[in-house]
Design a protein around this motif. Sequence first.
Motif, PDB file in Angstrom:
ATOM      1  N   ILE A 135      10.324  -9.372  -9.470  1.00 27.42           N
ATOM      2  CA  ILE A 135       9.827  -8.959  -8.161  1.00 27.42           C
ATOM      3  C   ILE A 135       8.976 -10.074  -7.564  1.00 27.42           C
ATOM      4  O   ILE A 135       8.075 -10.595  -8.207  1.00 27.42           O
ATOM      5  N   ASP A 136       9.272 -10.410  -6.310  1.00 21.80           N
ATOM      6  CA  ASP A 136       8.463 -11.427  -5.643  1.00 21.80           C
ATOM      7  C   ASP A 136       7.075 -10.873  -5.348  1.00 21.80           C
ATOM      8  O   ASP A 136       6.935  -9.733  -4.949  1.00 21.80           O
ATOM      9  N   PRO A 140       4.152 -10.684  -2.891  1.00 22.31           N
ATOM     10  CA  PRO A 140       3.948 -11.004  -1.480  1.00 22.31           C
ATOM     11  C   PRO A 140       2.636 -11.750  -1.259  1.00 22.31           C
ATOM     12  O   PRO A 140       1.663 -11.558  -1.986  1.00 22.31           O
ATOM     13  N   LYS A 150       1.084 -11.818   1.829  1.00 23.16           N
ATOM     14  CA  LYS A 150       0.254 -11.167   2.837  1.00 23.16           C
ATOM     15  C   LYS A 150      -0.680 -10.147   2.180  1.00 23.16           C
ATOM     16  O   LYS A 150      -0.637  -9.920   0.979  1.00 23.16           O
ATOM     17  N   GLN A 151      -1.468  -9.515   3.032  1.00 22.52           N
ATOM     18  CA  GLN A 151      -2.351  -8.460   2.539  1.00 22.52           C
ATOM     19  C   GLN A 151      -1.494  -7.339   1.951  1.00 22.52           C
ATOM     20  O   GLN A 151      -0.536  -6.885   2.573  1.00 22.52           O
ATOM     21  N   VAL A 152      -1.844  -6.908   0.766  1.00 16.90           N
ATOM     22  CA  VAL A 152      -0.987  -5.970   0.055  1.00 16.90           C
ATOM     23  C   VAL A 152      -1.285  -4.535   0.501  1.00 16.90           C
ATOM     24  O   VAL A 152      -2.409  -4.064   0.423  1.00 16.90           O
ATOM     25  N   VAL A 153      -0.275  -3.884   1.028  1.00 17.83           N
ATOM     26  CA  VAL A 153      -0.382  -2.472   1.396  1.00 17.83           C
ATOM     27  C   VAL A 153       0.476  -1.694   0.419  1.00 17.83           C
ATOM     28  O   VAL A 153       1.628  -2.038   0.200  1.00 17.83           O
ATOM     29  N   THR A 154      -0.049  -0.694  -0.187  1.00 21.79           N
ATOM     30  CA  THR A 154       0.769   0.059  -1.131  1.00 21.79           C
ATOM     31  C   THR A 154       1.057   1.463  -0.629  1.00 21.79           C
ATOM     32  O   THR A 154       1.903   2.140  -1.170  1.00 21.79           O
ATOM     33  N   SER A 155       0.369   1.907   0.380  1.00 21.72           N
ATOM     34  CA  SER A 155       0.605   3.268   0.850  1.00 21.72           C
ATOM     35  C   SER A 155       0.291   3.356   2.327  1.00 21.72           C
ATOM     36  O   SER A 155      -0.633   2.709   2.817  1.00 21.72           O
ATOM     37  N   GLN A 156       1.090   4.144   3.040  1.00 23.43           N
ATOM     38  CA  GLN A 156       0.793   4.370   4.455  1.00 23.43           C
ATOM     39  C   GLN A 156       0.093   5.704   4.654  1.00 23.43           C
ATOM     40  O   GLN A 156      -0.191   6.094   5.776  1.00 23.43           O
ATOM     41  N   LEU A 157      -0.169   6.396   3.549  1.00 25.32           N
ATOM     42  CA  LEU A 157      -0.750   7.728   3.681  1.00 25.32           C
ATOM     43  C   LEU A 157      -2.110   7.689   4.365  1.00 25.32           C
ATOM     44  O   LEU A 157      -2.495   8.613   5.059  1.00 25.32           O
ATOM     45  N   ALA A 187       4.201   5.499  10.661  1.00 26.59           N
ATOM     46  CA  ALA A 187       4.265   5.930   9.272  1.00 26.59           C
ATOM     47  C   ALA A 187       5.232   7.099   9.111  1.00 26.59           C
ATOM     48  O   ALA A 187       5.911   7.215   8.094  1.00 26.59           O
ATOM     49  N   GLY A 207      13.885  -9.662  -4.837  1.00 27.10           N
ATOM     50  CA  GLY A 207      14.190  -9.515  -6.247  1.00 27.10           C
ATOM     51  C   GLY A 207      15.421  -8.688  -6.534  1.00 27.10           C
ATOM     52  O   GLY A 207      15.628  -8.251  -7.665  1.00 27.10           O
ATOM     53  N   THR A 242       7.468  -1.151  -1.634  1.00 21.56           N
ATOM     54  CA  THR A 242       6.143  -1.679  -1.279  1.00 21.56           C
ATOM     55  C   THR A 242       6.266  -3.096  -0.727  1.00 21.56           C
ATOM     56  O   THR A 242       5.633  -3.449   0.273  1.00 21.56           O
ATOM     57  N   ASN A 243       7.096  -3.904  -1.387  1.00 20.54           N
ATOM     58  CA  ASN A 243       7.288  -5.269  -0.906  1.00 20.54           C
ATOM     59  C   ASN A 243       7.916  -5.285   0.484  1.00 20.54           C
ATOM     60  O   ASN A 243       7.575  -6.120   1.321  1.00 20.54           O
ATOM     61  N   ASN A 248       5.258  -4.563   2.973  1.00 23.19           N
ATOM     62  CA  ASN A 248       4.374  -5.712   3.154  1.00 23.19           C
ATOM     63  C   ASN A 248       5.065  -6.845   3.883  1.00 23.19           C
ATOM     64  O   ASN A 248       4.420  -7.691   4.487  1.00 23.19           O
ATOM     65  N   GLU A 293       4.641   8.160  -0.611  1.00 20.12           N
ATOM     66  CA  GLU A 293       3.363   7.446  -0.565  1.00 20.12           C
ATOM     67  C   GLU A 293       3.439   6.226   0.347  1.00 20.12           C
ATOM     68  O   GLU A 293       2.490   5.908   1.053  1.00 20.12           O
ATOM     69  N   ILE A 294       4.578   5.541   0.302  1.00 26.16           N
ATOM     70  CA  ILE A 294       4.703   4.280   1.028  1.00 26.16           C
ATOM     71  C   ILE A 294       5.190   4.519   2.452  1.00 26.16           C
ATOM     72  O   ILE A 294       4.656   3.976   3.405  1.00 26.16           O
ATOM     73  N   PRO A 318       5.608   7.772   4.550  1.00 24.14           N
ATOM     74  CA  PRO A 318       5.508   9.237   4.621  1.00 24.14           C
ATOM     75  C   PRO A 318       6.613   9.876   5.466  1.00 24.14           C
ATOM     76  O   PRO A 318       6.862  11.069   5.357  1.00 24.14           O
TER      77      PRO A 318
END
Lengths: 429, 179
Positions: free
Chosen positions: A2-3, A5, A7-14, A251, B25, B49-50, B53, B117-118, B120
């Motif tokens: 997996i690359d 990233p 940029k600023q890491v976002v893991t959730s849009q909740l 979102a 990937g 997630t990637n 981002n 989660e990513i 919604p």
Amino acid sequence: MIDSPEKQVVTSQLGKLPKLDSVLRMSEVQAAEAGSSAYQNDDETMIINMGPSHPSTHGVLRLMLELKGEMVLRSKPIMGYLHTGMEKTGEELTYLQGATNVTRMDYASPLFNELAFSLAVEKLVGMEIPERATWIRMLMCELNRISSHLLFMATNGMDLGAVSMMIYGWREREQVLRFFQKVTGLRMNHNYIRPGGVAADLPPGWEEDVNSLMEMLPPRLEEYDTLMTNQPIWRERLQGVGFLSKEEALALSITGPLLRSAGVAWDLRSTMPYLAYDQVDFDVLVGSYGDCFDRYSIRLNEIRESMKIVKQIVEKMPEGDYRVQDKKITPPPRARIDESMEALIHHFKIFTEGYKVPAGEVYVAVESPRGELGCYIVSDGSSKPYRMHIRGPSFVNLQVLPHMLANSQIADAVAILSSVDPILGEVDR
Amino acid sequence: MSDSIPEVEDVEIEIHGSNSEVLFGCPVSYSMGQTVIHPSRSHWLQVATNLLNDGYNMCVDLTAVDYLSNDTRELPEGIVLERFEVVASFVSHERAERLRARVQISGSDPTIDSLYEIYPGTDFLEREVYDMFGITFEGHPDLSRILMPEEWQGHPLRKDFDVGAIPVQFKYPQGEKYD
């Protein structure tokens, strides 16, 4: 593998959904129990049903609302009452018959369903359709957008108590449908746009009909402005009601006028042009507050933008064939069948067996009056789609309801639901 | 047995070598000019997630396909064909780009991580796939039937679910039977 990233890491849009708890995650059985025990527990909330046969639910939508007095706390849209398995049916119909199936999904804008389906099939076959067919499609779709938004004007007015608006909206829409009847033979469910072009050429004198429509509409739209836009009661009911932020809309995968009302200038016609939308001039309308009034005024002014497009189409309409002259796809002209045995056989083969489409998969999206209407087709090389999926904008847009309804008055619930403008035929498919 | 292990590793290297294209990937293929990535089920959340981002700010569509009776799939080397495929379309508003992801899901264990989660916005779409295909989305807050009645048995869009029909009761003259 997996690359990572940069940029600023976002893991959730909740986190972008401030009213996250507004979704009532409860089954009908649980709700029934909670509702019956509400008073015993001295709990002041109450769960009630709105719909499925409520006049303002635009079909058979049912809303489960958790109320505290007049205030809506949490809610959950429940659908499926109109589910007839159209995607399953689509697997049993040939590509030629498929358009008759999809056209019944969003019954207020049937031509867009046919367009998305036809574009997907054409992409799988790899066929180029004649220029005139493209422009006829654009003309019909823009007129359909006008008729669909007029229907919204009518029902939105009716939901908010401007009952005379209902009559006016339906009256103007009927004029547009009359033109559709002249061209396609039917007021709704046209099966006019088919893979390979359109079913028939525009009738003689269509320019006059379209021009008279374009002359009829502007004064009527000004009447709407007088009746609703500039009226204090109308503004009181809509302004600041059903707020939707840009982040929430993105979102929740919201598209169409709802997304644009939140301030995102995203219209597939201009951002990812299909047909010949890159050759016409029009504006994408964007709201600034994301409330019900923005959604109303965006739709009202989109009628004006569509009229602008229609006028350009009338000027630029090219001459030529209205469907592709590919013997594999196009049935022979009706007159040839009477004189030629081969034409009869050809006609019979196309309508009984259909034509084969090369194996593959494709996703095509168009901008319907409600948002992104997508069609995903998987072909296995036979004459029927292996899988035909329609991404209905109304279906996805309904997800926003609990978030917009949260902490609003129950009287505003009707205004908010109306401003989403869902078509339940498309939601349930 | 010991000889076969290096061979498997060789295959692994070939997949992700310079010969096949890789995006996020994942192996890439092109279908009618549209970019399709093929993430594995275990990397699904990480890939999504990637994607988020990288600017794919909306998951516009999520659906599934049951490939029970379709053997015409042409996927990049190294992808193990399974019965189900979850297909998700992402769009980047900044670049006006689309990207499709196809994830293979085995018929014996139809589960995958939920994108709720990513993205919604996949709430209803995942519920629809669960309803129609019986694919379980782990981590979804309310995985219940959405279009079919709650007590419905089976998953209608699976290929082994027959098109519904109510059998017609024919009456035959006595002693006669038609096939």
